[in-house]
Design a protein around this motif. Structure first.
Motif, PDB file in Angstrom:
ATOM      1  N   LYS A   4       0.846  -1.186   0.000  1.00 24.52           N
ATOM      2  CA  LYS A   4       0.000   0.000   0.000  1.00 24.52           C
ATOM      3  C   LYS A   4       0.884   1.240   0.000  1.00 24.52           C
ATOM      4  CE  LYS A   4      -3.712   2.263   2.406  1.00 24.52           C
ATOM      5  NZ  LYS A   4      -4.198   2.647   3.704  1.00 24.52           N
ATOM      6  N   LYS A   5       0.511   2.222  -0.815  1.00 23.78           N
ATOM      7  CA  LYS A   5       1.293   3.458  -0.855  1.00 23.78           C
ATOM      8  C   LYS A   5       1.198   4.177   0.482  1.00 23.78           C
ATOM      9  CE  LYS A   5       1.539   4.467  -5.700  1.00 23.78           C
ATOM     10  NZ  LYS A   5       1.667   5.519  -6.665  1.00 23.78           N
ATOM     11  N   LYS A   6       2.348   4.660   0.937  1.00 27.35           N
ATOM     12  CA  LYS A   6       2.422   5.347   2.215  1.00 27.35           C
ATOM     13  C   LYS A   6       2.209   6.848   2.068  1.00 27.35           C
ATOM     14  CE  LYS A   6       5.430   1.745   4.023  1.00 27.35           C
ATOM     15  NZ  LYS A   6       4.707   0.761   3.277  1.00 27.35           N
ATOM     16  N   PHE A   7       2.332   7.326   0.843  1.00 24.12           N
ATOM     17  CA  PHE A   7       2.065   8.732   0.553  1.00 24.12           C
ATOM     18  C   PHE A   7       1.766   8.889  -0.926  1.00 24.12           C
ATOM     19  CE2 PHE A   7       6.720   8.241   0.405  1.00 24.12           C
ATOM     20  CZ  PHE A   7       7.012   8.728  -0.856  1.00 24.12           C
ATOM     21  N   ARG A   8       1.218  10.036  -1.258  1.00 18.79           N
ATOM     22  CA  ARG A   8       0.923  10.380  -2.651  1.00 18.79           C
ATOM     23  C   ARG A   8       1.818  11.549  -3.033  1.00 18.79           C
ATOM     24  NH1 ARG A   8      -3.982  13.232  -5.038  1.00 18.79           N
ATOM     25  NH2 ARG A   8      -4.249  13.890  -2.898  1.00 18.79           N
ATOM     26  N   ASP A  35       7.136   5.950  -7.292  1.00 15.83           N
ATOM     27  CA  ASP A  35       6.337   4.792  -6.896  1.00 15.83           C
ATOM     28  C   ASP A  35       7.073   3.916  -5.894  1.00 15.83           C
ATOM     29  OD1 ASP A  35       4.164   5.517  -8.453  1.00 15.83           O
ATOM     30  OD2 ASP A  35       4.747   4.249 -10.147  1.00 15.83           O
ATOM     31  N   ARG A  36       8.327   3.609  -6.193  1.00 13.35           N
ATOM     32  CA  ARG A  36       9.115   2.756  -5.292  1.00 13.35           C
ATOM     33  C   ARG A  36       9.231   3.381  -3.904  1.00 13.35           C
ATOM     34  NH1 ARG A  36      14.510   2.217  -7.459  1.00 13.35           N
ATOM     35  NH2 ARG A  36      15.404   3.351  -5.742  1.00 13.35           N
ATOM     36  N   ALA A  37       9.500   4.670  -3.874  1.00  9.02           N
ATOM     37  CA  ALA A  37       9.653   5.352  -2.589  1.00  9.02           C
ATOM     38  C   ALA A  37       8.338   5.354  -1.809  1.00  9.02           C
ATOM     39  CB  ALA A  37      10.134   6.780  -2.810  1.00  9.02           C
ATOM     40  N   SER A  38       7.223   5.552  -2.499  1.00  6.13           N
ATOM     41  CA  SER A  38       5.940   5.626  -1.797  1.00  6.13           C
ATOM     42  C   SER A  38       5.462   4.263  -1.297  1.00  6.13           C
ATOM     43  CB  SER A  38       4.873   6.250  -2.703  1.00  6.13           C
ATOM     44  OG  SER A  38       4.559   5.403  -3.779  1.00  6.13           O
ATOM     45  N   LEU A  39       5.941   3.207  -1.919  1.00  4.32           N
ATOM     46  CA  LEU A  39       5.566   1.857  -1.483  1.00  4.32           C
ATOM     47  C   LEU A  39       6.490   1.306  -0.401  1.00  4.32           C
ATOM     48  CD1 LEU A  39       4.740   0.292  -4.945  1.00  4.32           C
ATOM     49  CD2 LEU A  39       3.109   0.830  -3.129  1.00  4.32           C
ATOM     50  N   LEU A  40       7.773   1.588  -0.522  1.00  3.08           N
ATOM     51  CA  LEU A  40       8.759   0.949   0.347  1.00  3.08           C
ATOM     52  C   LEU A  40       9.468   1.892   1.306  1.00  3.08           C
ATOM     53  CD1 LEU A  40      10.481  -1.213  -2.427  1.00  3.08           C
ATOM     54  CD2 LEU A  40       8.682  -1.923  -0.843  1.00  3.08           C
ATOM     55  N   LEU A  41       9.291   3.199   1.135  1.00  3.53           N
ATOM     56  CA  LEU A  41      10.088   4.183   1.887  1.00  3.53           C
ATOM     57  C   LEU A  41      11.570   3.840   1.787  1.00  3.53           C
ATOM     58  CD1 LEU A  41       7.900   4.918   5.040  1.00  3.53           C
ATOM     59  CD2 LEU A  41       8.236   6.366   3.044  1.00  3.53           C
ATOM     60  N   ASP A  42      12.003   3.584   0.576  1.00  2.00           N
ATOM     61  CA  ASP A  42      13.363   3.159   0.265  1.00  2.00           C
ATOM     62  C   ASP A  42      14.327   4.340   0.382  1.00  2.00           C
ATOM     63  OD1 ASP A  42      15.708   2.275  -0.873  1.00  2.00           O
ATOM     64  OD2 ASP A  42      14.787   1.610  -2.753  1.00  2.00           O
ATOM     65  N   PRO A  43      15.298   4.291   1.324  1.00  2.00           N
ATOM     66  CA  PRO A  43      16.231   5.413   1.491  1.00  2.00           C
ATOM     67  C   PRO A  43      17.151   5.626   0.290  1.00  2.00           C
ATOM     68  CG  PRO A  43      16.857   3.598   2.910  1.00  2.00           C
ATOM     69  CD  PRO A  43      15.545   3.225   2.281  1.00  2.00           C
ATOM     70  N   GLU A  44      17.284   4.632  -0.569  1.00  2.00           N
ATOM     71  CA  GLU A  44      18.062   4.837  -1.792  1.00  2.00           C
ATOM     72  C   GLU A  44      17.276   5.670  -2.798  1.00  2.00           C
ATOM     73  OE1 GLU A  44      21.293   4.048  -2.483  1.00  2.00           O
ATOM     74  OE2 GLU A  44      21.318   3.582  -0.354  1.00  2.00           O
ATOM     75  N   ALA A  45      15.970   5.637  -2.691  1.00  2.00           N
ATOM     76  CA  ALA A  45      15.113   6.367  -3.626  1.00  2.00           C
ATOM     77  C   ALA A  45      14.608   7.684  -3.050  1.00  2.00           C
ATOM     78  CB  ALA A  45      13.923   5.501  -4.028  1.00  2.00           C
ATOM     79  N   ASP A  53      13.835  20.218   6.425  1.00  2.00           N
ATOM     80  CA  ASP A  53      12.587  19.478   6.267  1.00  2.00           C
ATOM     81  C   ASP A  53      12.411  19.062   4.812  1.00  2.00           C
ATOM     82  OD1 ASP A  53      11.747  19.630   8.940  1.00  2.00           O
ATOM     83  OD2 ASP A  53      10.969  21.649   8.640  1.00  2.00           O
ATOM     84  N   ILE A  54      13.500  19.092   4.065  1.00  2.00           N
ATOM     85  CA  ILE A  54      13.475  18.782   2.636  1.00  2.00           C
ATOM     86  C   ILE A  54      13.992  17.357   2.420  1.00  2.00           C
ATOM     87  CG2 ILE A  54      14.325  19.464   0.353  1.00  2.00           C
ATOM     88  CD1 ILE A  54      12.387  21.493   1.733  1.00  2.00           C
ATOM     89  N   TRP A  55      13.341  16.658   1.510  1.00  2.00           N
ATOM     90  CA  TRP A  55      13.714  15.298   1.117  1.00  2.00           C
ATOM     91  C   TRP A  55      14.065  15.316  -0.353  1.00  2.00           C
ATOM     92  CZ3 TRP A  55      12.725  10.635   4.129  1.00  2.00           C
ATOM     93  CH2 TRP A  55      12.347  10.922   5.452  1.00  2.00           C
ATOM     94  N   GLU A  56      14.782  14.295  -0.805  1.00  2.00           N
ATOM     95  CA  GLU A  56      15.088  14.212  -2.228  1.00  2.00           C
ATOM     96  C   GLU A  56      14.777  12.823  -2.771  1.00  2.00           C
ATOM     97  OE1 GLU A  56      19.179  15.128  -3.227  1.00  2.00           O
ATOM     98  OE2 GLU A  56      19.944  13.435  -2.102  1.00  2.00           O
ATOM     99  N   PHE A  57      14.084  12.828  -3.908  1.00  2.00           N
ATOM    100  CA  PHE A  57      13.920  11.612  -4.692  1.00  2.00           C
ATOM    101  C   PHE A  57      15.198  11.471  -5.498  1.00  2.00           C
ATOM    102  CE2 PHE A  57       9.445  12.792  -4.079  1.00  2.00           C
ATOM    103  CZ  PHE A  57       8.909  11.583  -3.679  1.00  2.00           C
ATOM    104  N   ARG A  58      15.772  10.269  -5.489  1.00  2.00           N
ATOM    105  CA  ARG A  58      17.074  10.052  -6.109  1.00  2.00           C
ATOM    106  C   ARG A  58      16.950   9.018  -7.231  1.00  2.00           C
ATOM    107  NH1 ARG A  58      20.724   8.930  -0.939  1.00  2.00           N
ATOM    108  NH2 ARG A  58      22.323   9.314  -2.475  1.00  2.00           N
ATOM    109  N   THR A  59      17.282   9.448  -8.434  1.00  2.00           N
ATOM    110  CA  THR A  59      17.214   8.559  -9.590  1.00  2.00           C
ATOM    111  C   THR A  59      18.545   8.597 -10.326  1.00  2.00           C
ATOM    112  OG1 THR A  59      14.860   9.078  -9.848  1.00  2.00           O
ATOM    113  CG2 THR A  59      15.963   8.050 -11.725  1.00  2.00           C
ATOM    114  N   LEU A  60      19.110   7.429 -10.557  1.00  2.00           N
ATOM    115  CA  LEU A  60      20.308   7.303 -11.378  1.00  2.00           C
ATOM    116  C   LEU A  60      19.883   6.628 -12.668  1.00  2.00           C
ATOM    117  CD1 LEU A  60      23.383   7.528 -11.734  1.00  2.00           C
ATOM    118  CD2 LEU A  60      23.571   5.282 -10.627  1.00  2.00           C
TER     119      LEU A  60
END
Length: 118
Positions: A4-8, A35-45, A53-60
């Motif tokens: 389940k998505k943890k956030f939108r 999508d991956r981050a919202s499902l898994l709260l993956d710190p790599e993503a 209070d800022i977060w970053e989505f990380r894509t390589l």
């Protein structure tokens, strides 16, 4: 088991503009990161930037580091949202302070406007 998505994720205008300017494959890869981050709260993503209070989505992708900065909106009555402020191609080891400051400013404007809507 279905995750389940943890956030939108909601894209602020600057984030939309950044993604629109990318080719389709790169844009799709960044959406996969959301999508991956919202499902898994993956710190790599999806990672919190220190002392903010800022977060970053990380894509390589294709040897380039794409970053989309964001912040959380956990206020009621909305569900948990992550507001993506803007994006950039990361060229140095450290996230540029200019980019962090831009995200902080957008966050302040967002919550000020939200407060005025009530």
């Amino acid at each position: 088991m279905e995750l389940k998505k943890k956030f939108r994720v909601i894209l602020y205008r600057e984030a939309q503009d950044f993604l629109t300017g990318l080719d389709e494959k790169t844009r799709d890869k960044i959406y996969q990161t959301f999508d991956r981050a919202s499902l898994l709260l993956d710190p790599e993503a999806f990672k919190k930037l220190a002392d903010t209070d800022i977060w970053e989505f990380r894509t390589l992708f294709n040897k380039r580091k794409y970053r989309v900065l964001a912040f959380w909106d956990k206020t009621k009555p909305v569900n948990t949202l992550v507001i993506a402020t803007h994006g950039f191609v990361k060229k140095t080891q450290k996230t540029p302070q200019k980019e962090i400051n831009k995200a902080i400013t957008i966050r302040e404007i967002y919550f000020k406007n939200k407060l005025n809507e009530k």
